[in-house]
Design an enzyme around this catalytic site. Structure first.
Site, PDB file in Angstrom:
ATOM      1  N   GLU A 141      10.344 -19.766   0.942  1.00  0.00           N
ATOM      2  CA  GLU A 141      10.045 -18.877   2.286  1.00  0.00           C
ATOM      3  C   GLU A 141       8.235 -18.133   1.764  1.00  0.00           C
ATOM      4  OE1 GLU A 141      10.839 -14.314   4.064  1.00  0.00           O
ATOM      5  OE2 GLU A 141      12.206 -14.979   1.340  1.00  0.00           O
ATOM      6  N   TRP A 142       7.338 -18.077   2.916  1.00  0.00           N
ATOM      7  CA  TRP A 142       6.705 -18.000   2.245  1.00  0.00           C
ATOM      8  C   TRP A 142       6.341 -16.453   3.108  1.00  0.00           C
ATOM      9  CZ3 TRP A 142       1.877 -18.916   0.482  1.00  0.00           C
ATOM     10  CH2 TRP A 142       0.383 -18.388   1.193  1.00  0.00           C
TER      11      TRP A 142
ATOM     12  N   ASP B 179      10.303 -13.235 -17.364  1.00  0.00           N
ATOM     13  CA  ASP B 179       8.957 -13.907 -17.416  1.00  0.00           C
ATOM     14  C   ASP B 179       7.705 -12.428 -16.338  1.00  0.00           C
ATOM     15  OD1 ASP B 179       6.938 -15.295 -18.067  1.00  0.00           O
ATOM     16  OD2 ASP B 179       6.805 -17.011 -16.816  1.00  0.00           O
TER      17      ASP B 179
END
Length: 303
Positions: free
Chosen positions: A104-105, A210
């Site tokens: 998804e953008w 991370d």
């Protein structure tokens, strides 16, 4: 995240064809009709793409052989696990191939104090997702490096055997760390049961794995999202220690986290022990420039 105009031919034909098929639907609605490169990646390339259906997609890819097998599948699994927790915003996984991933953008914006506060509270909520053991159902990756996740009943043993030792042995084998440094690490490893006893008492939390500022993506409306996870169940302070290693997090982040779930006594003593994992990984990924910071963290850890 920056974009520049480009056409669909900037995407390798193999990636474009596989992606269009996976994103498709009746009448070729997944066909990519436009693409603009997106900066910021260090493993491969990425683009903002538009489909014939009018959808906007974030597409990332690498050349065959440039990344370990399963890298993008592991990233997709991690994003889906974080999404299922419902605590922090992550991009939805649309499709995945061996050498590419379609997400998804999320239209980028600028972080505010409120963004950081929301992320801090969200991270605390993510850490409330608990497990009875330390590890993950499958091995995954930290950057391009393999990350072993076999389940362990004990946290000090997990941190020693699944995290510090694999990176330490790799760094020594490649000549980045000498025998004297290895002996210092061994002294620390021998004391982990004692040094991490308080952490083990808190149990196993779902971690991003991370958490540095480059993996925080703020949307146009100020909503914070997390990307590029390396998840597993471990001690919650690992994410916090990583967030402090390279900086970039607003003070509101830590204030909101501590309001939701205060860090336990002894965090400052455990922080360099946790940061050593990321620093050793950076030595293995990028070489000599990270040896000095690794040795300073080792000294801060009391070795």
């Amino acid at each position: 995240m920056t974009t520049a105009r480009a056409d669909r031919t900037a995407i390798p034909a193999r990636v474009r064809e596989e992606g269009e098929s996976a994103l498709g639907g009746p009448g070729g609605r997944g066909r990519i009709v436009g693409a603009a490169p997106v900066g910021g990646g260090c493993i491969g390339r990425a683009a903002r793409v538009e489909t014939a259906a009018g959808d906007v997609v974030f597409l990332k890819w690498c050349e065959p052989g440039a990344a370990p097998a399963g890298l993008f599948a592991a990233e997709a699994q991690g994003l889906e696990a974080l999404a299922a927790a419902g605590a922090v915003r992550v991009p939805a996984v649309l499709a995945v191939g061996e050498t590419w991933l379609a997400l998804e953008w999320l239209e980028p914006g600028r972080a505010t104090g409120a963004s950081w506060a929301r992320l801090g509270a969200g991270l605390a909520a993510l850490h409330r997702c608990r497990a009875g053991r330390y590890g993950w159902p499958e091995d995954n990756f930290l950057g391009l490096l393999p990350q072993a996740n076999a389940w362990s009943a004990g946290w000090p043993a997990f941190w020693r055997e699944r995290r510090l030792l694999p990176q330490l042995e790799r760094a020594c084998a490649r000549g980045w760390l000498d025998a004297a440094v290895r002996r210092r690490f061994d002294r620390l490893l021998d004391r982990l049961d004692e040094r991490l006893a308080g952490a083990e008492a808190e149990g196993a939390s779902l971690l991003h794995g991370d958490l540095w500022s480059g993996n925080v993506h703020v949307l146009a409306d100020g909503t914070p999202a997390l990307v590029d996870p390396a998840p597993y169940h471990g001690h919650r302070e690992v994410d916090l220690a990583m967030s402090e290693l390279f900086g970039g997090f607003g003070r509101e982040f830590y204030h909101a986290y501590d309001e939701a779930w205060p860090r336990a006594a002894g965090y400052a003593d455990r922080r360099p022990i946790y940061q050593l994992y990321s620093l050793l990984a950076h030595v293995n990924l990028f070489g000599a420039s990270y040896v000095g910071p690794t040795l300073r963290a080792l000294a801060a850890a009391g070795a």
